[in-house]
Design a protein around this motif. Structure first.
Motif, mmCIF file in Angstrom:
data_model
loop_
_atom_site.group_PDB
_atom_site.id
_atom_site.type_symbol
_atom_site.label_atom_id
_atom_site.label_comp_id
_atom_site.label_asym_id
_atom_site.label_seq_id
_atom_site.Cartn_x
_atom_site.Cartn_y
_atom_site.Cartn_z
ATOM 1 N N ASP A 167 0.819 -1.217 0.000
ATOM 2 C CA ASP A 167 0.000 0.000 0.000
ATOM 3 C C ASP A 167 0.852 1.266 0.000
ATOM 4 O OD1 ASP A 167 -2.329 -1.487 0.020
ATOM 5 O OD2 ASP A 167 -2.732 -1.185 2.154
ATOM 6 N N THR A 168 2.093 1.166 0.463
ATOM 7 C CA THR A 168 2.937 2.345 0.628
ATOM 8 C C THR A 168 4.003 2.479 -0.454
ATOM 9 O OG1 THR A 168 2.607 2.158 3.021
ATOM 10 C CG2 THR A 168 4.379 3.605 2.277
ATOM 11 N N CYS A 169 4.601 1.377 -0.838
ATOM 12 C CA CYS A 169 5.719 1.418 -1.790
ATOM 13 C C CYS A 169 5.205 1.302 -3.224
ATOM 14 C CB CYS A 169 6.695 0.281 -1.494
ATOM 15 S SG CYS A 169 8.062 0.215 -2.665
ATOM 16 N N PRO A 170 5.491 2.287 -4.068
ATOM 17 C CA PRO A 170 4.978 2.246 -5.442
ATOM 18 C C PRO A 170 5.644 1.199 -6.339
ATOM 19 C CG PRO A 170 6.366 4.177 -5.136
ATOM 20 C CD PRO A 170 6.228 3.526 -3.791
ATOM 21 N N THR A 171 6.803 0.661 -5.925
ATOM 22 C CA THR A 171 7.491 -0.330 -6.758
ATOM 23 C C THR A 171 7.279 -1.774 -6.286
ATOM 24 O OG1 THR A 171 9.545 -0.107 -5.494
ATOM 25 C CG2 THR A 171 9.279 1.313 -7.459
ATOM 26 N N LEU A 172 6.415 -1.956 -5.305
ATOM 27 C CA LEU A 172 6.090 -3.306 -4.828
ATOM 28 C C LEU A 172 4.587 -3.525 -4.914
ATOM 29 C CD1 LEU A 172 8.477 -3.560 -1.753
ATOM 30 C CD2 LEU A 172 8.710 -4.703 -3.959
ATOM 31 N N GLN A 173 4.226 -4.627 -5.495
ATOM 32 C CA GLN A 173 2.809 -4.966 -5.684
ATOM 33 C C GLN A 173 2.477 -6.238 -4.898
ATOM 34 O OE1 GLN A 173 0.767 -2.943 -7.541
ATOM 35 N NE2 GLN A 173 2.604 -1.671 -7.609
ATOM 36 N N PRO A 174 1.224 -6.338 -4.459
ATOM 37 C CA PRO A 174 0.835 -7.572 -3.751
ATOM 38 C C PRO A 174 0.641 -8.716 -4.737
ATOM 39 C CG PRO A 174 -1.065 -6.147 -3.988
ATOM 40 C CD PRO A 174 0.129 -5.376 -4.527
ATOM 41 N N ARG A 175 0.969 -9.914 -4.314
ATOM 42 C CA ARG A 175 0.692 -11.130 -5.087
ATOM 43 C C ARG A 175 -0.603 -11.701 -4.514
ATOM 44 N NH1 ARG A 175 4.870 -13.558 -8.155
ATOM 45 N NH2 ARG A 175 6.815 -12.411 -8.038
ATOM 46 N N LYS A 176 -1.716 -11.271 -5.092
ATOM 47 C CA LYS A 176 -3.029 -11.566 -4.531
ATOM 48 C C LYS A 176 -3.374 -13.055 -4.543
ATOM 49 C CE LYS A 176 -4.739 -6.987 -5.501
ATOM 50 N NZ LYS A 176 -5.668 -6.147 -6.227
ATOM 51 N N LEU A 177 -3.017 -13.757 -5.603
ATOM 52 C CA LEU A 177 -3.313 -15.194 -5.641
ATOM 53 C C LEU A 177 -2.486 -15.946 -4.604
ATOM 54 C CD1 LEU A 177 -3.749 -15.902 -9.454
ATOM 55 C CD2 LEU A 177 -5.514 -15.768 -7.692
ATOM 56 N N ARG A 178 -1.240 -15.539 -4.426
ATOM 57 C CA ARG A 178 -0.420 -16.169 -3.390
ATOM 58 C C ARG A 178 -1.004 -15.895 -2.007
ATOM 59 N NH1 ARG A 178 5.997 -15.621 -4.961
ATOM 60 N NH2 ARG A 178 5.859 -16.918 -6.835
ATOM 61 N N ALA A 179 -1.461 -14.669 -1.806
ATOM 62 C CA ALA A 179 -2.052 -14.317 -0.511
ATOM 63 C C ALA A 179 -3.306 -15.147 -0.246
ATOM 64 C CB ALA A 179 -2.379 -12.829 -0.463
ATOM 65 N N LEU A 180 -4.146 -15.294 -1.254
ATOM 66 C CA LEU A 180 -5.343 -16.108 -1.105
ATOM 67 C C LEU A 180 -4.967 -17.550 -0.801
ATOM 68 C CD1 LEU A 180 -8.386 -16.528 -1.223
ATOM 69 C CD2 LEU A 180 -8.173 -16.778 -3.708
ATOM 70 N N ASN A 181 -3.979 -18.087 -1.503
ATOM 71 C CA ASN A 181 -3.527 -19.449 -1.263
ATOM 72 C C ASN A 181 -3.016 -19.614 0.172
ATOM 73 O OD1 ASN A 181 -2.899 -22.170 -2.085
ATOM 74 N ND2 ASN A 181 -0.761 -21.528 -2.114
ATOM 75 N N GLU A 182 -2.269 -18.643 0.660
ATOM 76 C CA GLU A 182 -1.756 -18.709 2.032
ATOM 77 C C GLU A 182 -2.902 -18.680 3.039
ATOM 78 O OE1 GLU A 182 1.363 -19.347 3.223
ATOM 79 O OE2 GLU A 182 1.773 -19.722 1.115
ATOM 80 N N LEU A 183 -3.915 -17.860 2.775
ATOM 81 C CA LEU A 183 -5.078 -17.823 3.676
ATOM 82 C C LEU A 183 -5.806 -19.162 3.693
ATOM 83 C CD1 LEU A 183 -6.592 -14.274 3.103
ATOM 84 C CD2 LEU A 183 -5.563 -15.177 5.191
ATOM 85 N N LEU A 184 -5.959 -19.775 2.531
ATOM 86 C CA LEU A 184 -6.619 -21.078 2.475
ATOM 87 C C LEU A 184 -5.799 -22.137 3.203
ATOM 88 C CD1 LEU A 184 -7.941 -21.028 -1.207
ATOM 89 C CD2 LEU A 184 -9.261 -20.707 0.902
ATOM 90 N N LYS A 185 -4.485 -22.110 3.030
ATOM 91 C CA LYS A 185 -3.624 -23.055 3.748
ATOM 92 C C LYS A 185 -3.706 -22.821 5.260
ATOM 93 C CE LYS A 185 0.531 -22.766 2.073
ATOM 94 N NZ LYS A 185 1.806 -22.689 1.331
ATOM 95 N N LEU A 186 -3.780 -21.566 5.655
ATOM 96 C CA LEU A 186 -3.866 -21.236 7.073
ATOM 97 C C LEU A 186 -5.199 -21.694 7.661
ATOM 98 C CD1 LEU A 186 -2.156 -19.922 9.241
ATOM 99 C CD2 LEU A 186 -3.234 -17.750 8.683
ATOM 100 N N ARG A 187 -6.275 -21.506 6.905
ATOM 101 C CA ARG A 187 -7.588 -21.989 7.345
ATOM 102 C C ARG A 187 -7.549 -23.503 7.528
ATOM 103 N NH1 ARG A 187 -11.752 -22.581 2.917
ATOM 104 N NH2 ARG A 187 -10.285 -24.272 2.610
ATOM 105 N N ASP A 188 -6.997 -24.208 6.551
ATOM 106 C CA ASP A 188 -6.911 -25.664 6.647
ATOM 107 C C ASP A 188 -6.062 -26.094 7.843
ATOM 108 O OD1 ASP A 188 -8.497 -25.787 4.389
ATOM 109 O OD2 ASP A 188 -6.837 -26.274 3.029
#
Length: 133
Positions: free
Chosen positions: A44-65
């Motif tokens: 959200d702060t650094c203009p040269t770094l972007q979130p990897r949304k699919l990786r984040a979703l995958n990590e959330l699903l793994k964490l839920r499991d």
């Protein structure tokens, strides 16, 4: 005496359920969520770094499991993740971690440096970010 083996087996399977602490105190769950909050703040702060949304979703699903395998119910997991106080706590912990790296509001370059360092280190924070430089 015939019931003793069955009773013993039932108790062996029941003990982990009794030993289960509050989900908001489970280390792996909290560490992973904190990493997500850190990556979000960096992206959200650094203009040269972007979130990897699919990786984040995958990590959330793994964490839920993971939480479900530990014995937490789906309702407990959902309530924890959606709890505004827990979100605020996670964001505050992420801000404290970032501040320890010199990344404080107004110092965009410090957020970028922290994110690039995490990418280079191969941490979960870095895994959740992509550099556009």
């Amino acid at each position: 005496m015939k019931l003793f083996p069955l009773t013993l087996a039932a108790l062996m399977f029941a003990v982990p359920a009794f030993a289960l602490g509050p989900i908001n105190q489970e280390k792996t769950i909290n560490d992973t969520l904190r990493s997500g909050f850190i990556a979000d703040q960096i992206a959200d702060t650094c203009p040269t770094l972007q979130p990897r949304k699919l990786r984040a979703l995958n990590e959330l699903l793994k964490l839920r499991d993971y939480a479900l395998r530990l014995g937490y119910s789906a309702a407990e997991v959902r309530a924890f993740v959606e709890n505004p106080a827990e979100k605020a706590r996670g964001k505050a912990e992420a801000a404290a971690w970032l501040a320890s790296k010199g990344a404080v509001p107004g110092k965009v370059a410090a957020y970028c440096a922290a994110g690039e360092a995490e990418i280079a280190r191969g941490s979960i924070v870095g895994y959740l970010l992509r550099s556009t430089r």
